[in-house]
Write a protein that holds these residues in place. Structure first.
Motif, PDB file in Angstrom:
ATOM      1  N   GLY A  31     -53.955   9.593 -49.806  1.00 29.75           N
ATOM      2  CA  GLY A  31     -53.119   9.088 -48.728  1.00 29.75           C
ATOM      3  C   GLY A  31     -53.681   7.841 -48.066  1.00 29.75           C
ATOM      4  O   GLY A  31     -52.963   7.106 -47.405  1.00 29.75           O
ATOM      5  N   GLN A  32     -54.988   7.595 -48.225  1.00 28.59           N
ATOM      6  CA  GLN A  32     -55.594   6.395 -47.658  1.00 28.59           C
ATOM      7  C   GLN A  32     -55.345   5.211 -48.581  1.00 28.59           C
ATOM      8  O   GLN A  32     -54.983   5.364 -49.742  1.00 28.59           O
ATOM      9  N   SER A  33     -55.571   4.016 -48.061  1.00 27.77           N
ATOM     10  CA  SER A  33     -55.404   2.790 -48.838  1.00 27.77           C
ATOM     11  C   SER A  33     -56.740   2.319 -49.377  1.00 27.77           C
ATOM     12  O   SER A  33     -57.791   2.632 -48.825  1.00 27.77           O
ATOM     13  N   LEU A  34     -56.685   1.546 -50.443  1.00 34.52           N
ATOM     14  CA  LEU A  34     -57.861   0.889 -51.001  1.00 34.52           C
ATOM     15  C   LEU A  34     -57.624  -0.609 -50.963  1.00 34.52           C
ATOM     16  O   LEU A  34     -56.499  -1.074 -51.120  1.00 34.52           O
ATOM     17  N   SER A  35     -58.694  -1.366 -50.768  1.00 34.91           N
ATOM     18  CA  SER A  35     -58.631  -2.818 -50.879  1.00 34.91           C
ATOM     19  C   SER A  35     -58.935  -3.178 -52.325  1.00 34.91           C
ATOM     20  O   SER A  35     -59.841  -2.614 -52.934  1.00 34.91           O
ATOM     21  N   VAL A  36     -58.183  -4.124 -52.856  1.00 38.10           N
ATOM     22  CA  VAL A  36     -58.399  -4.604 -54.219  1.00 38.10           C
ATOM     23  C   VAL A  36     -58.719  -6.086 -54.135  1.00 38.10           C
ATOM     24  O   VAL A  36     -57.973  -6.852 -53.532  1.00 38.10           O
ATOM     25  N   SER A  37     -59.852  -6.477 -54.720  1.00 34.53           N
ATOM     26  CA  SER A  37     -60.273  -7.881 -54.725  1.00 34.53           C
ATOM     27  C   SER A  37     -60.517  -8.325 -56.153  1.00 34.53           C
ATOM     28  O   SER A  37     -61.049  -7.565 -56.956  1.00 34.53           O
ATOM     29  N   ARG A  38     -60.141  -9.556 -56.433  1.00 30.59           N
ATOM     30  CA  ARG A  38     -60.422 -10.123 -57.750  1.00 30.59           C
ATOM     31  C   ARG A  38     -61.821 -10.729 -57.711  1.00 30.59           C
ATOM     32  O   ARG A  38     -62.173 -11.424 -56.763  1.00 30.59           O
ATOM     33  N   THR A  39     -62.620 -10.422 -58.727  1.00 31.12           N
ATOM     34  CA  THR A  39     -63.973 -10.964 -58.832  1.00 31.12           C
ATOM     35  C   THR A  39     -64.094 -11.664 -60.181  1.00 31.12           C
ATOM     36  O   THR A  39     -63.223 -11.502 -61.048  1.00 31.12           O
ATOM     37  N   PRO A  40     -65.152 -12.427 -60.394  1.00 28.09           N
ATOM     38  CA  PRO A  40     -65.326 -13.077 -61.697  1.00 28.09           C
ATOM     39  C   PRO A  40     -65.382 -12.076 -62.860  1.00 28.09           C
ATOM     40  O   PRO A  40     -65.034 -12.405 -63.983  1.00 28.09           O
ATOM     41  N   ARG A  41     -65.789 -10.846 -62.581  1.00 27.10           N
ATOM     42  CA  ARG A  41     -65.909  -9.846 -63.641  1.00 27.10           C
ATOM     43  C   ARG A  41     -64.696  -8.946 -63.771  1.00 27.10           C
ATOM     44  O   ARG A  41     -64.653  -8.072 -64.620  1.00 27.10           O
ATOM     45  N   GLY A  42     -63.693  -9.091 -62.918  1.00 23.97           N
ATOM     46  CA  GLY A  42     -62.512  -8.227 -62.974  1.00 23.97           C
ATOM     47  C   GLY A  42     -61.994  -7.954 -61.582  1.00 23.97           C
ATOM     48  O   GLY A  42     -61.822  -8.870 -60.793  1.00 23.97           O
ATOM     49  N   ILE A  43     -61.772  -6.686 -61.276  1.00 25.91           N
ATOM     50  CA  ILE A  43     -61.317  -6.335 -59.933  1.00 25.91           C
ATOM     51  C   ILE A  43     -62.320  -5.392 -59.285  1.00 25.91           C
ATOM     52  O   ILE A  43     -63.078  -4.712 -59.970  1.00 25.91           O
ATOM     53  N   GLU A  44     -62.289  -5.361 -57.968  1.00 29.33           N
ATOM     54  CA  GLU A  44     -63.181  -4.481 -57.210  1.00 29.33           C
ATOM     55  C   GLU A  44     -62.331  -3.645 -56.266  1.00 29.33           C
ATOM     56  O   GLU A  44     -61.483  -4.171 -55.548  1.00 29.33           O
ATOM     57  N   LEU A  45     -62.536  -2.334 -56.304  1.00 22.57           N
ATOM     58  CA  LEU A  45     -61.875  -1.420 -55.373  1.00 22.57           C
ATOM     59  C   LEU A  45     -62.856  -1.062 -54.277  1.00 22.57           C
ATOM     60  O   LEU A  45     -64.022  -0.792 -54.549  1.00 22.57           O
ATOM     61  N   SER A  46     -62.383  -1.064 -53.041  1.00 24.06           N
ATOM     62  CA  SER A  46     -63.247  -0.669 -51.933  1.00 24.06           C
ATOM     63  C   SER A  46     -62.404  -0.069 -50.820  1.00 24.06           C
ATOM     64  O   SER A  46     -61.197  -0.308 -50.737  1.00 24.06           O
ATOM     65  N   ALA A  47     -63.059   0.714 -49.988  1.00 18.99           N
ATOM     66  CA  ALA A  47     -62.380   1.234 -48.805  1.00 18.99           C
ATOM     67  C   ALA A  47     -62.099   0.039 -47.903  1.00 18.99           C
ATOM     68  O   ALA A  47     -62.924  -0.863 -47.789  1.00 18.99           O
ATOM     69  N   PRO A  48     -60.935  -0.011 -47.267  1.00 17.89           N
ATOM     70  CA  PRO A  48     -60.629  -1.169 -46.423  1.00 17.89           C
ATOM     71  C   PRO A  48     -61.590  -1.278 -45.245  1.00 17.89           C
ATOM     72  O   PRO A  48     -62.004  -0.275 -44.674  1.00 17.89           O
ATOM     73  N   ASP A  49     -61.952  -2.490 -44.923  1.00 16.48           N
ATOM     74  CA  ASP A  49     -62.828  -2.780 -43.797  1.00 16.48           C
ATOM     75  C   ASP A  49     -61.962  -2.815 -42.545  1.00 16.48           C
ATOM     76  O   ASP A  49     -61.151  -3.717 -42.364  1.00 16.48           O
TER      77      ASP A  49
END
Length: 75
Positions: A31-49
């Protein structure tokens, strides 16, 4: 942590099921959201800040109130 995740069809979209170990590592729950960021190696998932989200909300409010001034500054 390396793991393979399977992409599944959900209606007209696609989804990835996150194992409980990965959910625990990200410190998120269903039910929570994740932040998705594009990095040089692919994508990164993280808990939203939460601090970043508050800053972005304030920035959106200022941009909405000062739309004309920002448009003039952009010229």
């Amino acid at each position: 942590m390396n793991m393979s995740l399977k992409i599944i069809k959900v209606g007209n979209s696609s989804a990835v099921i996150l194992p409980k170990e990965l959910m625990a590592h990200l410190d998120v729950a269903p039910g929570q959201s994740l932040s998705v960021s594009r990095t040089p190696r692919g994508i990164e998932l993280s808990a939203p800040d939460e601090d970043f989200e508050a800053q972005m909300a304030a920035a959106r409010e200022v941009m909405a109130r000062r739309k004309r001034a920002l448009r003039e500054l952009a010229k």
